[in-house]
Structure formats: structure tokens, C-alpha cells
Motif scaffolding. Structure first.
Motif, mmCIF file in Angstrom:
data_model
loop_
_atom_site.group_PDB
_atom_site.id
_atom_site.type_symbol
_atom_site.label_atom_id
_atom_site.label_comp_id
_atom_site.label_asym_id
_atom_site.label_seq_id
_atom_site.Cartn_x
_atom_site.Cartn_y
_atom_site.Cartn_z
ATOM 1 N N LYS A 1 -7.203 4.486 6.137
ATOM 2 C CA LYS A 1 -7.481 4.980 4.299
ATOM 3 C C LYS A 1 -7.775 4.212 3.472
ATOM 4 O O LYS A 1 -8.843 4.100 2.742
ATOM 5 C CB LYS A 1 -7.460 5.982 4.589
ATOM 6 N N GLU A 2 -7.180 3.280 3.413
ATOM 7 C CA GLU A 2 -7.153 1.995 2.867
ATOM 8 C C GLU A 2 -7.969 1.119 3.061
ATOM 9 O O GLU A 2 -8.580 0.141 1.873
ATOM 10 C CB GLU A 2 -5.875 1.646 1.558
ATOM 11 N N LEU B 1 0.148 -1.130 -0.066
ATOM 12 C CA LEU B 1 -0.115 -0.206 -0.313
ATOM 13 C C LEU B 1 0.907 1.285 -0.187
ATOM 14 O O LEU B 1 0.813 2.211 -0.913
ATOM 15 C CB LEU B 1 -0.800 0.163 1.650
ATOM 16 N N ARG B 2 2.065 1.674 0.413
ATOM 17 C CA ARG B 2 2.878 2.556 0.789
ATOM 18 C C ARG B 2 3.316 2.408 -0.613
ATOM 19 O O ARG B 2 3.546 3.567 -1.018
ATOM 20 C CB ARG B 2 4.307 2.113 1.740
ATOM 21 N N LEU C 1 -2.462 6.165 6.820
ATOM 22 C CA LEU C 1 -2.904 5.169 4.819
ATOM 23 C C LEU C 1 -3.423 4.121 4.918
ATOM 24 O O LEU C 1 -4.115 4.052 4.397
ATOM 25 C CB LEU C 1 -0.954 4.807 4.570
ATOM 26 N N HIS D 1 0.926 4.097 -3.226
ATOM 27 C CA HIS D 1 0.715 5.535 -2.220
ATOM 28 C C HIS D 1 1.508 6.633 -3.170
ATOM 29 O O HIS D 1 2.026 7.149 -3.616
ATOM 30 C CB HIS D 1 0.570 5.530 -0.544
ATOM 31 N N LYS D 2 2.969 5.873 -3.109
ATOM 32 C CA LYS D 2 4.336 6.063 -3.645
ATOM 33 C C LYS D 2 4.205 6.201 -5.264
ATOM 34 O O LYS D 2 4.768 8.042 -5.145
ATOM 35 C CB LYS D 2 5.737 5.851 -2.849
ATOM 36 N N SER E 1 -3.746 3.667 -6.451
ATOM 37 C CA SER E 1 -4.245 3.268 -5.860
ATOM 38 C C SER E 1 -5.097 1.599 -5.984
ATOM 39 O O SER E 1 -3.925 1.740 -7.189
ATOM 40 C CB SER E 1 -5.874 3.719 -5.719
#
Length: 353
Positions: A322-323, A167-168, A319, A171-172, A176
């Protein structure tokens, strides 16, 4: 004191399963410690008869090899299990007192109804150049940068460090979850490597010696790995709040944390012995593989203050919340700051043997 008794993983998980079946996860009984005691000052000494069951199977060996196991003033039983899912299962069954994990299981435990607190933390010096994971890319798949993950099948393990890293990474890269196909797989053992080799997934975070072996075994077929450029180095000891509410266990945990820290310095001061006795004789790796793991790990950073770590942990929590749609948490609430300086203090009084 004799070396700690090691409870076989299969037998241990059988006990855990039996405890769950008998309803151990039901409401606390009359003999359950008051969780409010989890914030009480730590006792100066460990009461006679105190016992801790600890799931930290790799570092257990460093504690034994260094001779530090003989210094405990209480009974220690090491359970042969590791990782977030196994540790959480054991916590739920009240069959484990301390677990060794990365930064995601302490978050996941709160979201699944088992409040825990972190009692020790370590990181890696120069963490971007000593990353735990790289992104494995399946043979023949063109991924040379993070943005190239768009549209790919990506291995994903909710509740584990590898899942959060995915997920990170997204995001980077400005992507999505909808920009990729997440394939839920457990990250244990060689599952991710096998999935990559068979093209079940096209991208997966792989760590440790698996990186070197994947590149060596499948590189001629077009397999590659790429750096993700993110910190992935947190390592924690954590315990259920109910355990920390027991004054005797809480005091024993303080003693264990000090030994835990000194054993890290022992590993670094005796790399050849650690490689031969643990990686080669215990784990069946080659000396070359063991050397690669030691060199890649670098030096453990054991801070006296958790302030920066808590701030980074909060970013991860935000994060993930949210995800995943889970309720946001305060990272501060995941740490038992009674133990904040315990590990660093143990090192300042002579941590290398």
C-alpha cells in the motif's frame, strides 16, 4: 573437515560486480535447473561434490566455535557479506546460495525480479521486551511518543527492515508518509547514528549495541531513544528459487538449516565464550557491550510451524504494498514449507553442545 573458507567481502563483491557486468543476470541457460523442481521432495542425502555459498557472517562464527562446521557432508564457503542489498546483489549475480536477513529482503527480492524462498526462521521470545531496534532521537529534538514524530525528518531505507519498521511505526501512530519528511539513507554501519548526531535526521531506528552507545555518547547533548512497541524480531535464511530447484543444493540446505539451529542453542548455552570469542576478539567490542547484546537478544524461538509467522508477514506485505505501490504478494509464496520443521526437528534430537 577443515573450517569453511571465508571469502573476503571486498573480494566477494568484486566477483559479484564482475558477474553482473558479464550479464549473469540474463535468461537462464540450458544448464539452469527447472524451477518447478523447487517443490519436489528433498533428497535423502547430499550428492558428492555439492557446494553451498552462504552469507551469514555472524552465525558462521557460532558454527565454527561450536565445532559444528566439521559435521557438514558437503563443501561450505562463507561469504563475508550481510544484509538485504548485498545479499540480493549476490543472488542476482548467481554468486550466493543462502542469505541471512530479516523479513523485508524476501519481499523486496520478489518485487525486484529475484524470486526467493525462506528456508528457516527464528524469532525472539518475549519480542517486545527484547526488541532489536529503538527509535533514536537527535539531540535536542522533543520526541517522547510515536505521535511526536509528526513533522520530523525520519531516516528511511527502502527494501530493508529498518525502512519497513518506519512505515509500521507511522501506521501505528496514525500518521502517513506525508506527515513526516523521509530521508533516504542506507542503514548500514553507523550511518543512522552519525545522521542523528549531526541532525541530518531527527528520528531513526537504531539497533544492537548502537542503542547503548548512542545513549552513552550523545545523551549529555540531549539525545534519547524510545521504544516503538512493535515486533521487529524475524530472522530468516532464504535462497533463490533457482538454487532450491537444484536437488543437491536443496538437500544440502536442509542439512545446513539443522546445523544453523543447533548453533543458536550453542550460543545460548555458552554466552561467555560467545562474548569473548566473537564480540570481543572478532568484532572489537568490550565485554560489557557483548553482555548487553546477549542479554538484549534473549532466547531464540525456532518454531516447528510457520503458520503464525506467515500471517504476520502478510500484514507487513500488505502495508508495504500500500505504501510503496508495489504489487501485493501472498506471504505463503515466500516460504518453502519443505523446510518448515527441519530446524525444530534438529533441536529435538539434541541441539545444545
Amino acid at each position: 573437515m577443515k573450517s569453511p573458507y571465508v571469502l573476503d567481502r571486498r573480494a566477494f563483491l568484486s566477483v559479484v560486480a564482475g558477474a553482473v557486468a558479464l550479464g549473469v543476470t540474463a535468461c537462464a541457460g540450458d544448464d539452469e535447473p527447472d524451477v518447478a523442481l523447487a517443490s519436489a521432495p528433498l533428497a535423502e542425502s547430499v550428492p558428492k561434490g555439492t557446494k553451498l555459498v552462504i552469507g551469514d557472517k555472524e552465525h558462521q562464527k557460532a558454527i565454527e566455535f561450536s565445532g559444528l562446521a566439521d559435521s557438514f557432508t558437503f563443501e561450505v564457503e562463507f561469504a563475508n557479506l550481510s544484509g538485504g542489498p548485498q545479499t540480493l546483489e549476490a543472488f542476482r549475480a548467481k554468486a550466493l546460495d543462502i542469505g541471512a536477513v530479516a523479513d523485508i529482503p524476501p519481499i523486496h527480492s520478489h518485487w525486484t525480479g529475484i524470486p526467493t524462498k525462506i528456508v528457516a526462521s527464528r524469532f525472539r521470545q518475549d519480542p517486545l521486551n527484547h526488541a532489536i531496534y529503538r527509535l533514536g532521537v537527535a539531540p535536542g529534538v522533543a520526541v517522547g511518543a510515536l505521535a511526536d514524530i509528526r513533522g520530523k525528518k525520519v531516516a528511511y531505507s527502502p527494501g530493508q527492515a529498518q525502512g519497513a519498521l518506519v512505515l509500521r511505526v507511522l501506521h501505528k501512530a496514525g500518521l502517513s508518509k506525508d506527515d513526516v519528511e523521509l530521508v533516504e539513507l542506507p542503514s548500514t554501519g553507523d550511518v543512522y547514528v552519525t545522521a542523528l548526531a549531526s541532525r541530518q535526521v531527527e528520528v531513526a531506528p537504531i539497533g544492537g549495541v548502537q542503542v547503548k552507545r548512542y545513549e552513552t555518547k550523545y545523551g549529555t547533548d540531549g539525545a534519547t531513544t524510545i521504544a516503538h512497541g512493535l515486533r521487529d524480531d524475524p530472522g530468516h535464511l532464504y535462497a533463490p528459487v533457482t538454487v532450491l530447484a537444484d536437488p543437491g543444493k536443496a538437500a544440502a540446505i536442509r542439512e545446513y538449516v539443522g546445523v544453523w539451529a543447533r548453533a543458536w542453542r550453542w550460543r545460548e548455552a555458552h554466552p561467555d565464550e560467545w562474548i569473548e570469542r566473537y564480540y570481543v576478539k572478532d568484532q572489537g567490542l568490550t565485554t560489557e557491550d557483548g553482555r548487553w547484546l546477549v542479554d538484549n537478544a534473549g532466547v531464540a524461538e525456532i518454531p516447528a510451524s510457520w503458520t503464525d509467522a506467515i500471517a504476520r508477514h502478510q500484514e507487513t506485505i500488505d502495508l508495504l504494498a500500500k505504501e510503496t505501490g508495489n504489487k501485493p504478494l501472498k506471504a505463503e509464496d515466500l516460504y518453502d514449507r519443505r523446510y518448515e520443521s527441519v530446524a525444530a526437528d534438529a533441536l529435538s534430537t539434541g541441539g545444545t553442545q
